[in-house]
Design a protein around this motif. Structure first.
Motif, short mmCIF file in Angstrom:
data_model
loop_
_atom_site.label_atom_id
_atom_site.label_comp_id
_atom_site.label_asym_id
_atom_site.label_seq_id
_atom_site.Cartn_x
_atom_site.Cartn_y
_atom_site.Cartn_z
N ALA A 265 -0.50 -2.71 1.57
CA ALA A 265 -1.66 -1.87 1.24
C ALA A 265 -1.50 -0.46 1.80
O ALA A 265 -1.83 0.53 1.14
CB ALA A 265 -2.94 -2.52 1.78
N VAL A 266 -1.00 -0.37 3.03
CA VAL A 266 -0.79 0.95 3.65
C VAL A 266 0.22 1.76 2.84
O VAL A 266 0.01 2.94 2.54
CB VAL A 266 -0.31 0.79 5.11
CG1 VAL A 266 0.14 2.13 5.68
CG2 VAL A 266 -1.42 0.19 5.97
N LEU A 267 1.34 1.11 2.47
CA LEU A 267 2.36 1.81 1.69
C LEU A 267 1.84 2.21 0.31
O LEU A 267 2.13 3.31 -0.18
CB LEU A 267 3.60 0.94 1.55
CG LEU A 267 4.38 0.66 2.84
CD1 LEU A 267 5.53 -0.30 2.58
CD2 LEU A 267 4.90 1.96 3.45
N LEU A 268 1.04 1.32 -0.29
CA LEU A 268 0.50 1.62 -1.62
C LEU A 268 -0.42 2.84 -1.58
O LEU A 268 -0.31 3.76 -2.41
CB LEU A 268 -0.25 0.41 -2.17
CG LEU A 268 -0.83 0.56 -3.58
CD1 LEU A 268 0.28 0.78 -4.59
CD2 LEU A 268 -1.66 -0.68 -3.95
N VAL A 269 -1.33 2.88 -0.60
CA VAL A 269 -2.24 4.02 -0.49
C VAL A 269 -1.49 5.30 -0.20
O VAL A 269 -1.73 6.36 -0.80
CB VAL A 269 -3.31 3.75 0.60
CG1 VAL A 269 -4.15 5.01 0.85
CG2 VAL A 269 -4.21 2.60 0.20
N SER A 270 -0.53 5.24 0.73
CA SER A 270 0.21 6.46 1.10
C SER A 270 1.03 6.98 -0.07
O SER A 270 1.07 8.19 -0.32
CB SER A 270 1.11 6.18 2.31
OG SER A 270 2.10 5.21 1.99
N LEU A 271 1.68 6.07 -0.80
CA LEU A 271 2.54 6.51 -1.90
C LEU A 271 1.72 7.01 -3.09
O LEU A 271 2.04 8.06 -3.67
CB LEU A 271 3.46 5.38 -2.34
CG LEU A 271 4.52 4.96 -1.31
CD1 LEU A 271 5.35 3.80 -1.83
CD2 LEU A 271 5.43 6.14 -0.97
N LEU A 272 0.67 6.29 -3.45
CA LEU A 272 -0.14 6.73 -4.59
C LEU A 272 -0.81 8.07 -4.29
O LEU A 272 -0.79 8.98 -5.13
CB LEU A 272 -1.20 5.67 -4.93
CG LEU A 272 -0.69 4.38 -5.58
CD1 LEU A 272 -1.85 3.44 -5.86
CD2 LEU A 272 0.07 4.68 -6.86
#
Length: 760
Positions: free
Chosen positions: A242-249
């Motif tokens: 979830a952290v990676l998804l939010v940061s990347l998006l």
């Protein structure tokens, strides 16, 4: 402080007060309703959207790499946030936002922002379109007075029954809000007030006056109602994802918006690594304060530029205005109906399905990526849809990189095989299937125009060659590009990378080929103007002739040997002497096709017109009388200097062309008298429905007039009347590299036709 430094500072503050201050007010008026709506769509506290707007404006605006980009809560992240809120709770979602900001800070420190641009825009636009559809479907239920379902599919299935039910006041508020959004920007006198703000105010007015039964926005406690983040509980693998998804998006959307913002203004160019670092800092602070994730937003950035912003002060001030408004007038926000916010989100969701993006992607063959990504986001989920889109984009890219064309045809007693592209193991089935059509024992001419050949392709080709020669056939192999096959036969090691084609830029000007355009660009800004201006004409001309002798002459010598006996062109081509117009390029013609006349302004003197000039008509008489051409074409072009002189709009030149052809240009001044009929026709013509400027309209009118001038000569007119000669007009738009053809005194673009690749 020096006097000059004081003056510059004073000038900067004047610019801020004149341009950035009013622009910040406009962006503030747009940001407030959008921030409230995105908070509702995300399932977050209303105040969280305002916190993100403040932090995005002040922190990301002050530290960011773009002077005009506006950051804040983004609709594209609302689905992710809503899912996180449902899974972990709001305070844990704030911690995920904070950790995502730390990841962005780390990526910014290591200067990897450019890597985010490797994500296909088709995937990003498809993701945003899918999010828009999901938002629109869910908010439509609220507008109709109901409750959204758990998924987009359920929302779609429940929609008929939702529409059939009577919802009363909720529907009225939603209809009023959407109606205002639709018509507001079409009323010029009202555009000073942003449409989202006007829609919420007008939607709330009858609800308050008439006492309608609606749901109000809950902003009880304002910023003080927000609580700090807590660590999320659950599977740590899912939390890290979830952290990676939010940061990347958030990072990719911010960087793409940052790149797009550079096209909107002429100020300093954006620093992407600095922008990514600023977005990380903003997300850390927003998450710590209980706000939504922050990202660069296209709508607010575009509004900022259109409002006249010149520096980052506009972005920072807009965040300050959001903070002051919430503290002083938070009670006014609670008068807004939730149905009005839902209608605003519904409208925004529909706008996120941008038809212009689809149109742009169509020309590059990336529409499948767009629609597959959108469908995946709507039907499965955001993360899954993005992954599917990325996978499809990678497959299409691999297909393009390994594109192969194999053409097999009989040719004058032998078989000709032309292989073009990248010859890899993926193309072996097509290659062997095509070669199987060649009869045993026949003579074969094999042209290999490949930029790469792997071992599997070499072995397949070499095995076929040996078998064909064993049956009595002959094979003559000609490698027009690098000698991949010959090197493999001799055991020479080739560099593994694909090699560039040799003749793909033969049409470039000398200055471009000498210094090379930066980053592979080909355009007016690819080589500095000074580099072109300083080019030494004679050395470049001699170098060009040597290049012709070495590369081109061997290829065209057989053709020119046959043409040396005489010429038989089919067209007389009359065009301007402008150095940017190359007839053989824009007509895809070769030696012997065009009999060409070039002069200033592609002018044809009328019959018995003074001053007398025989040069053009001498060429016309020779073309129709001796060469028997069947067509005379007059080709004009955009930005013609001769036409500019007729209008008095002289392009930059020494001494402004001596105040429009004064004492030093007597011959030029006399020649342009042949254009006075063009100018008279231009003055008398109608310009309604024509978006072109006066100069380009005159350039097109000039083509029509020169065709009339040709008809003023009795011999030409007689041939046209008898059907033995045809007159045609072309117009070349230099900036768009597009050719327009004249038809009944109107120019229409020549359509772009795609040639199908040969498959054998």
């Amino acid at each position: 402080m020096t006097e000059s430094g004081y003056t510059n500072t004073k000038r900067d503050w004047r610019s801020v007060l004149r341009h950035d201050f009013p622009a910040s007010l406009v962006v503030f008026l747009v940001a407030v309703p959008l921030s409230l709506g995105i908070a509702v769509a995300s399932g977050a506290p209303i105040a969280a959207g305002l916190v993100a707007a403040v932090v995005g404006g002040v922190v990301a605006g002050a530290l960011g790499g773009s002077v005009v980009q506006v950051s804040g809560p983004a609709a594209g992240l609302s689905l992710v946030v809503a899912d996180l809120v449902h899974t972990y709770g709001w305070r844990a979602t704030c911690m995920i936002t904070l950790m995502a900001g730390l990841v962005q800070l780390l990526l910014g420190v290591f200067r990897v922002a450019r890597a985010a641009l490797a994500v296909s825009p088709a995937v990003v636009h498809g993701m945003l379109a899918g999010v828009g559809v999901v938002i629109a479907l869910s908010q439509l239920h609220i507008v109709l007075g109901g409750q959204p379902q758990k998924s987009a599919v359920e929302n779609l299935l429940e929609l008929p029954s939702q529409i059939m039910n009577n919802h009363g006041h909720a529907v009225m508020v939603g209809v009023i809000t959407i109606a205002v959004m639709l018509v507001w920007n079409r009323l010029p006198r009202l555009r000073a007030v942003p449409a989202p703000l006007a829609a919420l105010l007008i939607g709330a007015l009858p609800a308050s006056v008439l006492g309608w039964d609606i749901t109000r926005v809950d902003l009880t406690g304002g910023f003080s109602s927000l609580q700090g983040p807590v660590l999320p509980a659950g599977d740590w693998h899912a939390i890290v994802s979830a952290v990676l998804l939010v940061s990347l998006l958030a990072g990719v959307e911010s960087l793409l918006t940052c790149v797009a913002s550079d096209r909107m203004h002429s100020g300093p160019r954006a620093d992407l690594d600095r922008e990514l670092t600023a977005q990380g800092a903003a997300n850390v602070i927003s998450g710590a304060l209980g706000g939504l994730p922050v990202a660069g937003v296209v709508v607010r950035t575009t509004t900022n530029v259109r409002a006249g912003a010149r520096s980052r002060w506009s972005t920072v001030l807009h965040g300050v205005w959001v903070l002051l408004f919430t503290l002083a007038f938070g009670w006014a926000i609670m008068l807004i109906p939730m149905e009005a916010l839902a209608a605003l989100l519904l409208f925004i969701g529909v706008q996120m399905v941008n038809v212009a993006h689809v149109r742009n992607l169509r020309g590059h063959g990336e529409m499948p990526v767009y629609f597959v990504t959108m469908a995946g986001v709507v039907l499965i989920g955001l993360a899954e849809g993005v992954l599917i889109g990325l996978g499809l984009a990678a497959l299409l890219a691999l297909r393009r990189l390994t594109w192969l064309s194999v053409q097999v045809r009989p040719d004058a007693g032998c078989w000709r095989v032309v292989v073009t592209g990248s010859l890899t193991f993926l193309g072996v089935p097509r290659l062997t299937d095509s070669l199987r059509a060649i009869p045993a024992g026949s003579a074969v001419e094999l042209d290999l125009h490949v930029d790469f050949m792997d071992n599997a392709a070499f072995e397949a080709l070499h095995a076929w060659r040996l078998e064909h020669e064993r049956t009595g056939g002959t094979i003559d192999i000609d490698e027009l590009h690098d000698e991949w096959y010959s090197a493999a036969v001799s055991g020479t090691r080739m560099f593994p990378a694909k090699s560039p084609f040799r003749h793909d830029r033969w049409w470039l000007p000398w200055a471009y080929r000498r210094s090379g355009p930066p980053s592979g660009e080909v355009g007016p800004d690819a080589v500095p103007a000074a580099a072109v201006a300083d080019a030494e004409a004679v050395p470049d001309l001699l170098k060009g002739t040597r290049e012709f002798q070495r590369r081109t002459a061997p290829l065209v010598r057989p053709l020119l040997t046959r043409l040396a006996r005489g010429q038989a062109p089919s067209h007389l081509f009359i065009t301007c002497a402008d150095s940017r117009i190359v007839p053989n390029i824009i007509t895809a013609s070769g030696p012997g096709d065009l009999f060409t006349v070039r002069n200033i302004g592609n002018l044809v003197p009328r019959h018995r017109m003074a001053p007398h000039d025989d040069s053009v008509m001498a060429a016309v008489e020779y073309a129709v009388g001796v060469l028997a051409v069947r067509t005379i074409t007059v080709c004009g072009h955009s930005g013609c200097g001769a036409m500019a002189a007729l209008l008095g709009e002289v392009p930059p030149a020494p001494a402004e062309w001596e105040a429009v052809f004064g004492t030093d240009f007597p011959s030029l001044r006399g020649w342009l008298r042949h254009g006075r009929h063009t100018l008279a026709r231009f003055v008398a013509s109608e310009s309604a429905g024509d978006d072109a400027g006066p100069l380009d309209r005159l350039c097109r009118v000039n083509v029509i007039q020169q065709l009339d001038n040709l008809r003023s000569h009795p011999r030409v007119d007689a041939l046209v009347r008898s059907g033995k000669l045809e007159l045609s007009g072309l117009y070349f738009d230099i900036g768009s590299a597009s050719v327009h053809v004249l038809h009944q005194e109107r120019f229409t673009p020549v359509p772009e036709l795609r040639a199908a690749a040969g498959t054998g």
